[in-house]
Design a protein around this motif. Structure first.
Motif, short mmCIF file in Angstrom:
data_model
loop_
_atom_site.label_atom_id
_atom_site.label_comp_id
_atom_site.label_asym_id
_atom_site.label_seq_id
_atom_site.Cartn_x
_atom_site.Cartn_y
_atom_site.Cartn_z
N PRO A 178 40.45 49.48 30.71
CA PRO A 178 40.12 48.35 31.59
C PRO A 178 39.36 48.86 32.81
O PRO A 178 39.45 50.05 33.13
N ILE A 179 38.64 47.98 33.45
CA ILE A 179 37.91 48.41 34.65
C ILE A 179 38.92 48.67 35.77
O ILE A 179 38.87 49.70 36.44
N ILE A 180 39.87 47.76 35.92
CA ILE A 180 40.93 47.95 36.93
C ILE A 180 42.17 48.44 36.17
O ILE A 180 42.80 47.66 35.45
N LYS A 181 42.49 49.71 36.36
CA LYS A 181 43.60 50.28 35.56
C LYS A 181 44.92 50.13 36.31
O LYS A 181 45.55 51.12 36.69
N LEU A 182 45.29 48.92 36.61
CA LEU A 182 46.54 48.67 37.35
C LEU A 182 47.32 47.60 36.60
O LEU A 182 46.76 46.90 35.75
N PRO A 183 48.64 47.44 36.92
CA PRO A 183 49.43 46.45 36.17
C PRO A 183 48.84 45.04 36.26
O PRO A 183 48.30 44.63 37.30
N PHE A 184 48.96 44.32 35.15
CA PHE A 184 48.40 42.97 35.01
C PHE A 184 48.79 42.07 36.18
O PHE A 184 47.96 41.40 36.78
N LYS A 185 50.10 42.07 36.51
CA LYS A 185 50.58 41.14 37.55
C LYS A 185 49.93 41.43 38.91
O LYS A 185 49.64 40.50 39.66
N LEU A 186 49.75 42.70 39.21
CA LEU A 186 49.14 43.05 40.50
C LEU A 186 47.68 42.57 40.53
O LEU A 186 47.23 41.93 41.48
N VAL A 187 46.95 42.86 39.45
CA VAL A 187 45.54 42.44 39.39
C VAL A 187 45.46 40.92 39.48
O VAL A 187 44.66 40.36 40.25
N GLU A 188 46.32 40.25 38.72
CA GLU A 188 46.30 38.78 38.70
C GLU A 188 46.54 38.21 40.10
O GLU A 188 45.86 37.29 40.54
N LYS A 189 47.48 38.81 40.82
CA LYS A 189 47.82 38.31 42.16
C LYS A 189 46.63 38.47 43.13
O LYS A 189 46.25 37.53 43.82
N VAL A 190 46.06 39.67 43.14
CA VAL A 190 44.95 39.93 44.07
C VAL A 190 43.77 39.02 43.73
O VAL A 190 43.20 38.36 44.61
N VAL A 191 43.41 38.95 42.46
CA VAL A 191 42.23 38.16 42.07
C VAL A 191 42.50 36.67 42.31
O VAL A 191 41.63 35.94 42.80
N ARG A 192 43.72 36.21 42.03
CA ARG A 192 44.05 34.80 42.25
C ARG A 192 43.89 34.43 43.72
O ARG A 192 43.25 33.45 44.07
#
Ligand code: SAM
Length: 341
Positions: free
Chosen positions: A238-252
């Motif tokens: 993945p481009i952002i290699k971090l946990p799904f929930k963290l990425v989802e929170k920041v992007v949301r």
């Protein structure tokens, strides 16, 4: 059954047309399950072709309904077909189809909700490949109701991020239909008017391709919107290699104020008293201009923002628990579509 025993294309015995199947079995489309049946064989075949070469593959179809797409899949001589259909009224017609090809293709019919079905359980172990290998001979295909397909893709992205479920077998590809607008959002590049959270999330874990449109008029009954067919192939990294929930929170949160400077949305990641200071710190660590608008941010820049957020919450673990939406949670879950766009 060996691959050699299967013809390159399977000729099914004469079967009633899908229109006749619907009439014979009195399969009135149920509004509560958002059933719209695709009636045009040319478009049905086009969806199946969008999945690529499926000969000898294991194909899981979600929401087969009266079996139009299923017939087209079987004609491509897959090794095995797994059907997951919530509405038991379709069982007799799907069983008829399974019987018509029983010497050539294994067909598993599961009457159940795709959101609660463990598809991996039905996939033979011998198709498993490594994550960095070319995709395994497994395909997920579905023309689902829009409400289900949008929730499903978010669930599946999370499973992909953890290499769980069907993705324990490798980078399993998907060919799915969505409301045209949603399909456009999933594949939208930066600066596109449709660029949103769903674009960043889908493109972070998958190579997303918008294949073609299907006009609403091709369905019975005709839905109010047009349909887009999308293929997704999981990325090796993945481009952002971090946990799904963290990425989802920041992007949301960053997309929560789409037309404003992106730092405004990022501020909502932090409690009010320290909001401005922390968001500025996050943008400084990420080396990103705070006046950039959300739809101008590339996934690589989102990676820097997510990593900066991670640095901040690692220093102050309490901050990670902060949820801007917490008091409004009930409202949000009631409107799931707004939630994931
Ligand atoms: N595949 C058929 C076609 O293209 O004509 C039917 C498409 S219709 C839009 C969606 C199908 O998905 C219906 O058969 C419906 O019963 C089924 N379905 C709806 N929700 C489902 C769920 N949660 N799990 C599995 N199937 C579901």
């Amino acid at each position: 059954m060996s691959a050699a025993q299967r013809a390159s294309r399977i000729r099914l015995p004469p079967l009633p047309s899908i229109k006749d199947v619907i009439r014979l079995y009195k399969l009135r489309a149920l509004r509560e399950l958002s059933q719209n049946f695709l009636m045009e064989p040319r478009l049905i075949d086009k969806i199946v072709r969008a999945a690529g070469n499926i000969q000898n593959n294991v194909v899981c179809e979600v929401g087969p309904g009266p079996g139009g797409i299923t017939r087209s899949i079987i004609q491509q001589a897959p090794r095995k077909v797994i059907l997951v259909e919530k509405d038991p009224r379709f069982l007799p017609t799907l069983e008829l189809l399974a019987d018509a090809c029983k010497d050539k293709v294994d067909v598993d019919i599961i009457t159940g909700d795709i959101l609660r079905t463990d598809i991996a359980h039905f996939i033979p172990q011998d198709v498993k490949v490594g994550w960095n290998d070319p995709p395994p001979p497994v395909n997920l295909i579905g023309n689902l109701p829009f409400s289900v397909s949008t929730i499903l893709i978010i669930r599946w992205l999370e499973a992909i991020s953890r290499q769980e479920g069907p993705w324990t077998f490798g980078r399993v590809r998907m060919t799915l239909t969505f409301q045209k607008e949603v399909a456009e959002r999933m594949s939208a590049p930066i600066l596109d008017k449709q660029r949103c959270r769903l674009s960043v999330m889908c493109q972070n874990w998958c190579n997303v391709k918008y294949k073609f449109d299907i006009p609403g008029a091709a369905f019975l009954p005709k839905p109010e919107v047009d349909v887009g067919v999308v293929t997704l192939t999981p990325l090796k990294q993945p481009i952002i290699k971090l946990p799904f929930k963290l990425v989802e929170k920041v992007v949301r949160q960053i997309f929560s104020m789409r037309q404003k400077y992106s730092i405004r949305g990022a501020q909502t990641l932090f409690p009010e008293e320290i909001r401005e200071e922390m968001a500025l710190k996050m943008y400084n660590i990420a080396d990103l201009d705070p006046v950039t608008r959300p739809f101008q941010i590339t996934n690589y820049e989102f990676r820097r923002l997510c990593e900066a957020y991670k640095t901040i919450v690692t220093e102050n673990p309490d901050l990670e628990k902060y949820d801007y939406r917490a008091p409004k949670k009930k409202l949000v879950t009631e409107n799931i579509d707004d939630e994931i766009m």
